[in-house]
Scaffold this active site. Structure first.
Site, short mmCIF file in Angstrom:
data_model
loop_
_atom_site.label_atom_id
_atom_site.label_comp_id
_atom_site.label_asym_id
_atom_site.label_seq_id
_atom_site.Cartn_x
_atom_site.Cartn_y
_atom_site.Cartn_z
N ASP A 10 0.85 -1.20 0.00
CA ASP A 10 0.00 0.00 0.00
C ASP A 10 0.88 1.25 0.00
OD1 ASP A 10 -2.42 -1.45 0.03
OD2 ASP A 10 -2.21 -1.79 2.17
N LYS A 32 0.61 -7.85 -3.06
CA LYS A 32 -0.74 -7.34 -3.34
C LYS A 32 -0.64 -5.88 -3.80
CE LYS A 32 -4.09 -6.07 -0.20
NZ LYS A 32 -4.82 -4.86 -0.62
N ASP A 59 -5.72 -6.28 -6.35
CA ASP A 59 -6.90 -6.12 -5.47
C ASP A 59 -7.68 -4.87 -5.89
OD1 ASP A 59 -8.61 -6.02 -3.28
OD2 ASP A 59 -7.08 -5.31 -1.89
N LYS A 61 -11.20 -5.08 -6.65
CA LYS A 61 -12.59 -5.25 -6.19
C LYS A 61 -13.62 -4.74 -7.20
CE LYS A 61 -11.38 -4.83 -1.26
NZ LYS A 61 -10.00 -4.32 -1.25
N ASP A 64 -19.60 -4.04 -11.31
CA ASP A 64 -20.26 -3.28 -12.38
C ASP A 64 -21.19 -4.24 -13.10
OD1 ASP A 64 -20.84 -1.34 -14.43
OD2 ASP A 64 -18.87 -0.44 -14.08
N ILE A 65 -21.74 -3.84 -14.22
CA ILE A 65 -22.62 -4.76 -14.96
C ILE A 65 -21.76 -5.90 -15.52
CG2 ILE A 65 -24.38 -3.02 -15.48
CD1 ILE A 65 -23.20 -2.86 -18.33
N PRO A 66 -22.36 -7.09 -15.69
CA PRO A 66 -21.57 -8.26 -16.10
C PRO A 66 -20.69 -8.04 -17.33
CG PRO A 66 -23.75 -8.97 -15.43
CD PRO A 66 -23.77 -7.46 -15.39
N THR A 119 -14.95 -5.78 5.77
CA THR A 119 -14.87 -5.83 7.24
C THR A 119 -15.14 -4.45 7.85
OG1 THR A 119 -12.49 -5.71 6.97
CG2 THR A 119 -13.40 -7.84 7.53
N GLN A 190 -6.93 -1.98 12.45
CA GLN A 190 -7.63 -3.26 12.30
C GLN A 190 -8.31 -3.60 13.63
OE1 GLN A 190 -8.15 -4.81 9.59
NE2 GLN A 190 -6.40 -4.74 8.20
N ARG A 211 1.13 -3.31 6.94
CA ARG A 211 2.01 -2.51 7.80
C ARG A 211 2.96 -3.29 8.72
NH1 ARG A 211 -3.05 0.99 9.19
NH2 ARG A 211 -3.88 -1.07 8.71
O1 C5P Z 1 -1.54 -2.89 6.86
P1 C5P Z 1 -2.53 -4.02 7.00
O2 C5P Z 1 -1.86 -5.34 7.37
O3 C5P Z 1 -3.69 -3.68 7.90
O4 C5P Z 1 -3.07 -4.23 5.51
C1 C5P Z 1 -4.10 -5.12 5.21
C2 C5P Z 1 -4.43 -5.03 3.75
O5 C5P Z 1 -5.58 -5.83 3.49
C3 C5P Z 1 -4.77 -3.63 3.25
O6 C5P Z 1 -4.31 -3.53 1.89
C4 C5P Z 1 -6.28 -3.58 3.30
O7 C5P Z 1 -6.83 -2.71 2.35
C5 C5P Z 1 -6.62 -5.03 2.96
N1 C5P Z 1 -7.94 -5.47 3.44
C6 C5P Z 1 -8.30 -5.47 4.78
N2 C5P Z 1 -9.55 -5.92 5.14
C7 C5P Z 1 -10.41 -6.35 4.22
C8 C5P Z 1 -10.04 -6.38 2.86
C9 C5P Z 1 -8.78 -5.93 2.51
O8 C5P Z 1 -7.52 -5.08 5.62
N3 C5P Z 1 -11.57 -6.83 4.61
#
Ligand code: C5P
Length: 232
Positions: A10, A32, A59, A61, A64-66, A119, A190, A211
C-alpha cells in the site's frame, strides 16, 4: 492449497514501492497491489513487479454490470496477474461473466476471489444503509456460497471466518485473510486481528499482511517471521 504470505504494498507511488521491494534480495514475496498504487502508477507497475519475479494479487474489487466486468477482467488477465477479485454483491451473473473474461485462450486464468461484506461494514450499516436484514455472518456465508456456485476459487474474509467458509464451501475453496498482526505488534486500525500462527491454525490459505511488514524497521526479517509462523 499451498499456504503463502501476501505482502500488501500500500504505497502512494511506484518509486516507494520499488524501493521497498529492492530490499528483498534473496526471496520474492507474493505482492498485493491495491487501488492506491494501481491508480497512481498504472498497469506498468504490475508488469514491472511481475518482471522482477513476484506473484501478484491485483486487489481492485470490481463491481459493475456483467459485460463491463467481463471485458475488464480480460484486460487484467492479460497483465498476467496471479490473483484478482471482485465484489460478490455484484451477483452470480456478474461473477460468472468475470470468470469468462478472465479465462485466457489456453484455458489458464488467475485465481478469482470475491469480497463478501467488507470488514469495515457493520451489521448496523448493512441493515440501515443497504436494507439487508440477515445477520452479517449469514450474509458472508451466503455470498461465499454464491461465489462458489459461480465457479470462483474463494473469498477474502477474516481469519476468524476461514474455518466456517471451508465447512460450507469445501477445503479447496480458498480463504485469503487480512487483519494479521504479530503477537507483540501494533494493531493499528484493524479491529479483529490474529497472529500468523493463529491464522494457520484457523485454516487460512493466504494471509495478507501490510504494515507489520511495510512499516517494520527490517521488512525482510518481518516477512520471514510471517512465513516462518504461517507456513512453518
Ligand atoms: O496494513 P494491514 O496489514 O492492515 O493491511 C491489510 C491489507 O488488506 C490492506 O491492503 C487492506 O486494504 C486489505 N484489506 C483489509 N480488510 C479487508 C479487505 C482488505 O484489511 N476486509
Amino acid at each position: 492449497m499451498g499456504k503463502d504470505v501476501i505482502v500488501a504494498c500500500d504505497f502512494a507511488g511506484k518509486e516507494q514501492c520499488l524501493e521497498f521491494l529492492d530490499k528483498f534480495t534473496d526471496c520474492k514475496p507474493f505482492v498485493k497491489i491495491g487501488m492506491e498504487l494501481f491508480y497512481s502508477a498504472g498497469p506498468d507497475i504490475v508488469k514491472e513487479i511481475k518482471a522482477r519475479g513476484h506473484k501478484i494479487f491485483l486487489d481492485l474489487k470490481l463491481h459493475d454490470i456483467p459485460n463491463t466486468v467481463m471485458k475488464s477482467m480480460a484486460v487484467l488477465s492479460n497483465l498476467d496477474v496471479d490473483m484478482t477479485n471482485l465484489h460478490a454483491a455484484g451477483t452470480k451473473a456478474m461473477m460468472e461473466a468475470a470468470l469468462k473474461g478472465l479465462t485466457r485462450e489456453d484455458g489458464t486464468r488467475p485465481i478469482l476471489i470475491a469480497v463478501t461484506q467488507l470488514t469495515s461494514t457493520s451489521e448496523e450499516a448493512m441493515k440501515e444503509d443497504l436494507l439487508i436484514n440477515a445477520p452479517i455472518d449469514e450474509v458472508v456465508m451466503h455470498y461465499a456460497e454464491n461465489a462458489k456456485a459461480a465457479g470462483l476459487d474463494g473469498v477474502v474474509c477474516s481469519p476468524l471466518e476461514a474455518g466456517k467458509v471451508h465447512n460450507r464451501c469445501g477445503e479447496n475453496f480458498v480463504t485469503v485473510t487480512p487483519g494479521v498482526r504479530f503477537a507483540d505488534g501494533d494493531v493499528g486500525d484493524q479491529k479483529r486481528v490474529t497472529t500468523p500462527e493463529k491464522a494457520k491454525e484457523l485454516g487460512s490459505d493466504y494471509i495478507v499482511v501490510g504494515r507489520p511488514i511495510t512499516a517494520a524497521e527490517d521488512p525482510v526479517a518481518a516477512y520471514k517471521r510471517c512465513v516462518a509462523e504461517f507456513v512453518g
